[in-house]
Design a protein around this motif. Structure first.
Motif, PDB file in Angstrom:
ATOM      1  N   ILE A 163      38.544  27.865  31.682  1.00 55.99           N
ATOM      2  CA  ILE A 163      37.845  29.093  31.267  1.00 55.99           C
ATOM      3  C   ILE A 163      36.517  29.237  32.002  1.00 55.99           C
ATOM      4  N   ALA A 164      35.817  28.101  32.185  1.00 59.57           N
ATOM      5  CA  ALA A 164      34.476  28.149  32.779  1.00 59.57           C
ATOM      6  C   ALA A 164      34.510  28.563  34.240  1.00 59.57           C
ATOM      7  N   ALA A 165      35.549  28.128  34.960  1.00 56.79           N
ATOM      8  CA  ALA A 165      35.612  28.400  36.404  1.00 56.79           C
ATOM      9  C   ALA A 165      35.524  29.886  36.732  1.00 56.79           C
ATOM     10  N   PRO A 166      36.378  30.744  36.176  1.00 55.50           N
ATOM     11  CA  PRO A 166      36.260  32.172  36.524  1.00 55.50           C
ATOM     12  C   PRO A 166      34.996  32.828  35.987  1.00 55.50           C
ATOM     13  N   LYS A 167      34.426  32.264  34.890  1.00 50.97           N
ATOM     14  CA  LYS A 167      33.212  32.853  34.328  1.00 50.97           C
ATOM     15  C   LYS A 167      32.043  32.744  35.302  1.00 50.97           C
ATOM     16  N   LEU A 168      32.064  31.697  36.152  1.00 49.69           N
ATOM     17  CA  LEU A 168      30.981  31.503  37.115  1.00 49.69           C
ATOM     18  C   LEU A 168      30.896  32.653  38.115  1.00 49.69           C
ATOM     19  N   PHE A 169      32.020  33.282  38.372  1.00 54.15           N
ATOM     20  CA  PHE A 169      32.063  34.341  39.384  1.00 54.15           C
ATOM     21  C   PHE A 169      32.204  35.735  38.766  1.00 54.15           C
ATOM     22  N   GLU A 170      32.118  35.796  37.435  1.00 50.42           N
ATOM     23  CA  GLU A 170      32.345  37.059  36.741  1.00 50.42           C
ATOM     24  C   GLU A 170      31.330  38.125  37.155  1.00 50.42           C
ATOM     25  N   GLN A 171      30.046  37.752  37.190  1.00 53.82           N
ATOM     26  CA  GLN A 171      29.000  38.713  37.534  1.00 53.82           C
ATOM     27  C   GLN A 171      29.173  39.225  38.965  1.00 53.82           C
ATOM     28  N   GLN A 172      29.573  38.324  39.856  1.00 56.08           N
ATOM     29  CA  GLN A 172      29.776  38.707  41.258  1.00 56.08           C
ATOM     30  C   GLN A 172      30.896  39.738  41.380  1.00 56.08           C
ATOM     31  N   LEU A 173      31.978  39.518  40.633  1.00 56.32           N
ATOM     32  CA  LEU A 173      33.088  40.457  40.662  1.00 56.32           C
ATOM     33  C   LEU A 173      32.701  41.797  40.043  1.00 56.32           C
ATOM     34  N   GLU A 174      31.857  41.738  39.004  1.00 51.15           N
ATOM     35  CA  GLU A 174      31.396  42.979  38.381  1.00 51.15           C
ATOM     36  C   GLU A 174      30.575  43.811  39.365  1.00 51.15           C
ATOM     37  N   GLN A 175      29.723  43.138  40.139  1.00 50.63           N
ATOM     38  CA  GLN A 175      28.909  43.843  41.132  1.00 50.63           C
ATOM     39  C   GLN A 175      29.779  44.477  42.207  1.00 50.63           C
ATOM     40  N   LEU A 176      30.807  43.737  42.637  1.00 52.70           N
ATOM     41  CA  LEU A 176      31.718  44.289  43.637  1.00 52.70           C
ATOM     42  C   LEU A 176      32.506  45.463  43.072  1.00 52.70           C
ATOM     43  N   GLY A 177      32.917  45.343  41.795  1.00 54.86           N
ATOM     44  CA  GLY A 177      33.631  46.443  41.155  1.00 54.86           C
ATOM     45  C   GLY A 177      32.754  47.660  40.997  1.00 54.86           C
ATOM     46  N   ARG A 231      36.813  38.697  48.520  1.00 54.85           N
ATOM     47  CA  ARG A 231      36.084  37.797  47.618  1.00 54.85           C
ATOM     48  C   ARG A 231      36.958  37.367  46.447  1.00 54.85           C
ATOM     49  N   GLN A 232      37.771  38.286  45.945  1.00 55.40           N
ATOM     50  CA  GLN A 232      38.679  37.932  44.863  1.00 55.40           C
ATOM     51  C   GLN A 232      39.654  36.845  45.300  1.00 55.40           C
ATOM     52  N   GLY A 233      40.135  36.968  46.537  1.00 55.05           N
ATOM     53  CA  GLY A 233      41.069  35.958  47.043  1.00 55.05           C
ATOM     54  C   GLY A 233      40.446  34.578  47.081  1.00 55.05           C
ATOM     55  N   VAL A 234      39.188  34.507  47.552  1.00 51.34           N
ATOM     56  CA  VAL A 234      38.485  33.215  47.621  1.00 51.34           C
ATOM     57  C   VAL A 234      38.256  32.662  46.223  1.00 51.34           C
ATOM     58  N   ILE A 235      37.800  33.540  45.306  1.00 47.95           N
ATOM     59  CA  ILE A 235      37.502  33.094  43.939  1.00 47.95           C
ATOM     60  C   ILE A 235      38.771  32.623  43.230  1.00 47.95           C
ATOM     61  N   TYR A 236      39.837  33.394  43.385  1.00 47.56           N
ATOM     62  CA  TYR A 236      41.078  33.022  42.706  1.00 47.56           C
ATOM     63  C   TYR A 236      41.639  31.713  43.261  1.00 47.56           C
ATOM     64  N   SER A 237      41.439  31.476  44.563  1.00 47.08           N
ATOM     65  CA  SER A 237      41.875  30.206  45.148  1.00 47.08           C
ATOM     66  C   SER A 237      41.090  29.040  44.533  1.00 47.08           C
ATOM     67  N   GLY A 238      39.788  29.232  44.400  1.00 44.06           N
ATOM     68  CA  GLY A 238      38.939  28.184  43.812  1.00 44.06           C
ATOM     69  C   GLY A 238      39.289  27.905  42.363  1.00 44.06           C
ATOM     70  N   THR A 239      39.457  28.969  41.597  1.00 43.17           N
ATOM     71  CA  THR A 239      39.797  28.766  40.180  1.00 43.17           C
ATOM     72  C   THR A 239      41.189  28.169  40.033  1.00 43.17           C
ATOM     73  N   GLY A 240      42.071  28.496  40.981  1.00 45.77           N
ATOM     74  CA  GLY A 240      43.400  27.901  40.949  1.00 45.77           C
ATOM     75  C   GLY A 240      43.335  26.385  41.124  1.00 45.77           C
TER      76      GLY A 240
END
Length: 535
Positions: A163-177, A231-240
């Protein structure tokens, strides 16, 4: 939101009970499957067959609970959606004429359609998804605890990692969105401007500018989308990778317990799945809680609820006034004065005409009498009682207004006249004669049962006005306000209608007209000539 959940608590509770049973049975089937496979490993056919029968029974009960949950959930949502629509209608009925018309009908239509759909998606669906998550987590933990208590701790630890892993990048994804949304809005405005000027560009042979504008708009909207996708691809790879580590920890813990004989060997096959269910449930909890917040603006539109109290008293109508006094009446739309220091008087049964050029406040005067515009200076008195002491609903129970632009419902002429009330044939025939509508009906194959069409589209302008006049007459209002209500009639029918209205001794008639001939003026008790207000 809680108001509707409580109002339909019985059906909601039934839906939740069967939802909990679904997840409990799902967890039980996982445990049964472990025992079933253990029977194969041990070469115990009898044990295998018994657990197989138990698995089939578990799945059968699961599908029964799923069907019942879906049925009760759908029934609950249907009831809550209809209650929301009813309360939206009650809210609209509670608005003043002025407040109601601050938005167009398209906005209100959206309340009852898109708004309710958003409430269903963000509130009701999220509520049942939330209870499902809680049931999924609770039953998963209970199933793991039945194997060994340490697996509960390992599962919670691995879930926290996932759960914590994707939360770290949540704000970044919100800014991109947000950047994508801003680009969308900016490009939409530019495209609208380009498309609006299509004829101009083609007329002056500037097609190249049109193409260039489309190309630039495409680049502007695709650039932030490309950055977001990468950026989503990189983040999803990391969280995976983090999820892989978490799952490996769970697998190792189950393997150690299994090798040491603490739990059965086949626990590895089902234990990891139970841990994943728990992590998934925990991860979705916060998402569904956030979804509730997005539904709040739609619930905020509702300011009153339909209590459906038995014997609820109707609003007492104002008594039919003997006279209406207007003294020093002034009104303005914003900074623009429309009426200034106007003093008029109307007696019961009198016939009055209001004349004057456009913009002198004739229509505004009628709206003031109806209570639609309360922000005026001066006084309007009904039998010495201040009009502001009455609600607009009370005033309208004694008055009817026929406007130049008549609205008709997409139903029969009869229904547009009666508005669902019951009248005798004598009352109907009198209204039809006095409104000069009876001749039109004779030429219609279905007579009163002829469909008016959407906004009265099947009728001419004159026929629509005659229907409106018949509607006003049959409801027997003591005061009739006519705002150019006979303008679409030919002279013959206009004379018939006006003669009928003028001959009614119990009717107080206030009629607006741009021009009156001297002969027609003599038919009225008094003619008031208004002049434009000066600043």
């Amino acid at each position: 939101m809680s108001y509707y959940l409580k109002k339909f608590w019985k059906i909601n509770l039934l839906a939740i009970i069967f939802q909990v049973l679904m997840y409990a049975l799902n967890a039980c089937v996982r445990l049964i499957l472990m025992r079933e496979l253990q029977g194969i490993i041990q070469g115990n056919l009898r044990r295998f067959l018994l657990w197989t029968l138990a698995e089939v029974a578990g799945w059968a009960l699961y599908f029964v609970c799923y069907g019942l949950h879906t049925c009760f959930r759908s029934r609950a949502i249907r009831g809550m959606n209809n209650a929301v629509r009813r309360d939206l209608a009650v809210t609209l009925l509670g608005k003043s004429h002025k407040d109601y018309h601050t938005q167009d009908t398209g906005a209100y239509l959206s309340w009852f359609t898109n708004g309710v759909e958003q409430i269903e998606n963000s509130a009701w669906d999220s509520f049942f998804a939330l209870t499902g998550c809680i049931a999924q987590i609770a039953t998963g933990l209970a199933a793991l605890a039945s194997l060994h208590w340490s697996l509960v701790l390992v599962s919670l630890f691995s879930s926290a990692l996932m759960i914590a892993a994707p939360k770290l990048f949540e704000q970044q994804l919100e800014q991109l969105g947000s950047a994508c949304a801003q680009a969308q809005a900016s490009v939409s405005a530019k495209l609208k401007d380009l498309l609006g000027g299509y004829d101009v560009l083609c007329f002056f042979d500037r097609g190249a500018r049109f193409l260039e504008g489309i190309d630039n708009a495409g680049q502007e909207i695709e650039a932030p989308r490309y950055r977001k996708s990468c950026r989503q691809g990189v983040i999803y790879s990391g969280t995976g990778l983090v999820n892989l580590v978490a799952q490996t920890v769970v697998t190792c813990a189950i393997a150690v317990l299994s090798i040491n004989g603490v739990i059965i060997q086949t626990a590895l096959l089902g234990g990891s799945g139970l841990c994943s269910d728990i992590a998934d449930g925990l991860n979705r909890l916060s998402d569904h809680r956030l979804s509730f917040a997005s539904a709040k603006p739609y619930f905020a539109r509702i300011t009153d609820h339909d209590r459906c109290e038995p014997g609820r008293t109707k609003q007492v109508p104002a008594a039919s006034p003997e006279n209406i006094h207007i003294e020093n009446l002034s009104f303005r739309y914003g900074a623009k004065p429309v009426l200034r220091d106007l003093t008029l008087q109307f007696q019961r049964g009198g016939k009055y005409a209001i004349t004057g050029p456009s913009g002198c406040g004739k229509s505004t005067l009628l709206k003031l009498l109806l209570g639609w515009l309360p922000d005026y200076e001066g006084t309007i008195r009904f039998d010495e009682k201040n009009a502001k002491d009455f609600t607009s609903e009370q005033l309208q129970q004694q008055m009817s207004c026929i406007e130049q632009n008549v609205f008709l419902f997409n139903s029969t002429i009869r229904d547009n006249i009666t508005l669902g009330e019951t009248f005798t044939d004598e009352q109907m025939n009198k209204a039809l004669r006095d409104s000069a509508l009876i001749g039109d009906l004779a030429a219609m194959p279905d007579g009163l049962d002829t469909m008016a069409g959407e906004e009265g589209g099947n009728l001419s302008g004159g026929q629509k006005q005659r229907v409106a006049i018949a509607r006003a007459l049959i409801h027997n209002r003591s005061i009739l306000l006519v705002d150019e209500g006979t303008s679409a009639l030919d002279q013959k029918n206009a004379d018939i209608v006006e003669k009928s209205l003028l001959a009614n001794p119990d009717l107080t008639l206030i009629l607006i007209s741009h021009h009156l001939t001297p002969e027609r003026k003599e038919q009225f008790t008094h003619v008031y000539d208004l002049h434009p207000a000066t600043t």
